[in-house]
Design a protein around this motif. Structure first.
Motif, PDB file in Angstrom:
ATOM      1  N   SER A 181      22.526  91.979  73.706  1.00  0.00           N
ATOM      2  CA  SER A 181      22.912  93.449  73.181  1.00  0.00           C
ATOM      3  C   SER A 181      23.171  93.024  71.447  1.00  0.00           C
ATOM      4  O   SER A 181      22.768  92.701  71.042  1.00  0.00           O
ATOM      5  CB  SER A 181      24.121  93.801  73.594  1.00  0.00           C
ATOM      6  N   THR A 237      24.910  97.858  81.576  1.00  0.00           N
ATOM      7  CA  THR A 237      23.575  98.824  82.015  1.00  0.00           C
ATOM      8  C   THR A 237      22.239  97.896  81.214  1.00  0.00           C
ATOM      9  O   THR A 237      21.524  97.700  82.031  1.00  0.00           O
ATOM     10  CB  THR A 237      24.101 100.062  81.899  1.00  0.00           C
ATOM     11  N   PRO A 238      22.197  98.369  80.466  1.00  0.00           N
ATOM     12  CA  PRO A 238      20.783  97.722  79.619  1.00  0.00           C
ATOM     13  C   PRO A 238      21.103  96.541  79.269  1.00  0.00           C
ATOM     14  O   PRO A 238      19.212  95.804  79.786  1.00  0.00           O
ATOM     15  CB  PRO A 238      20.615  98.560  77.932  1.00  0.00           C
ATOM     16  N   MET A 295      29.928 100.654  80.109  1.00  0.00           N
ATOM     17  CA  MET A 295      28.899 100.306  80.747  1.00  0.00           C
ATOM     18  C   MET A 295      27.478 100.888  80.201  1.00  0.00           C
ATOM     19  O   MET A 295      26.141 100.300  80.131  1.00  0.00           O
ATOM     20  CB  MET A 295      28.797 101.496  81.763  1.00  0.00           C
ATOM     21  N   ARG A 296      27.464 101.064  78.694  1.00  0.00           N
ATOM     22  CA  ARG A 296      26.304 101.963  78.078  1.00  0.00           C
ATOM     23  C   ARG A 296      26.209 100.729  77.333  1.00  0.00           C
ATOM     24  O   ARG A 296      24.080 100.481  76.942  1.00  0.00           O
ATOM     25  CB  ARG A 296      27.231 103.093  76.627  1.00  0.00           C
ATOM     26  N   MET A 334      21.875  94.292  82.059  1.00  0.00           N
ATOM     27  CA  MET A 334      20.960  94.475  83.215  1.00  0.00           C
ATOM     28  C   MET A 334      20.440  94.474  83.616  1.00  0.00           C
ATOM     29  O   MET A 334      18.921  93.923  84.459  1.00  0.00           O
ATOM     30  CB  MET A 334      23.114  94.976  84.514  1.00  0.00           C
ATOM     31  N   GLU A 335      19.543  95.322  83.349  1.00  0.00           N
ATOM     32  CA  GLU A 335      18.116  95.854  83.405  1.00  0.00           C
ATOM     33  C   GLU A 335      17.589  94.992  82.925  1.00  0.00           C
ATOM     34  O   GLU A 335      16.608  94.477  83.164  1.00  0.00           O
ATOM     35  CB  GLU A 335      17.549  97.198  83.094  1.00  0.00           C
TER      36      GLU A 335
END
Length: 144
Positions: free
Chosen positions: A44, A60-61, A56-57, A63-64
């Motif tokens: 991150s 989510t990126p 989640m903010r 995991m993408e």
């Protein structure tokens, strides 16, 4: 950003890394001591110490990016499998306290060995007791 974090320095560009993918929220690069060919870190760009401090903010990126890079690893190296590994805390062998996930391509006979130690199973009723304890402690307010 943390002034003492190696991954923050890589994100800022003040420390070099072999970058393989980058988005507005994440960066993927090769570790200095890879476990296998193609071993990649997904990090991150926001400094968060570990999974327990993420939301989640942040996730989510990550995991993408992990999905996109894992597909690239599959095309590039044709591994037999892949481990997605995250460690939270020193007891789990976390050595850089900035949230990151390892994508580790795996091949049959690669010498890494089994990931999980052999277990003896649980006493009767123990699995149900453990499951109930987890259910009682799941955060249901939507904060994570």
């Amino acid at each position: 950003m943390s002034d003492t974090c190696t991954f923050c320095a890589i994100v800022a560009g003040t420390e070099s890394a072999d970058r393989v993918y980058e988005t507005e929220d994440t960066i993927a690069f090769l570790p200095l001591a890879p476990a296998t060919t193609g071993h990649t870190l997904i990090v991150s760009k926001t400094h968060v110490s570990d999974l327990w401090h993420a939301d989640m903010r942040i996730l989510t990126p990550i995991m993408e990016a992990a999905l996109k890079v894992s597909e690239a690893l599959k095309r590039a190296f044709n591994p037999d499998g892949l481990n997605l590994i995250n460690s939270a805390g020193a007891a789990a062998t976390q050595s850089v306290f900035h949230i990151h996930f390892h994508l580790v391509p795996r091949w049959n006979g690669d010498g890494i060995g089994d990931f999980w130690p052999a277990g003896e199973g649980l006493a009767p009723g123990e699995r149900s007791r453990i499951a109930e304890e987890i259910r009682r402690n799941v955060d249901t307010d939507g904060s994570h």
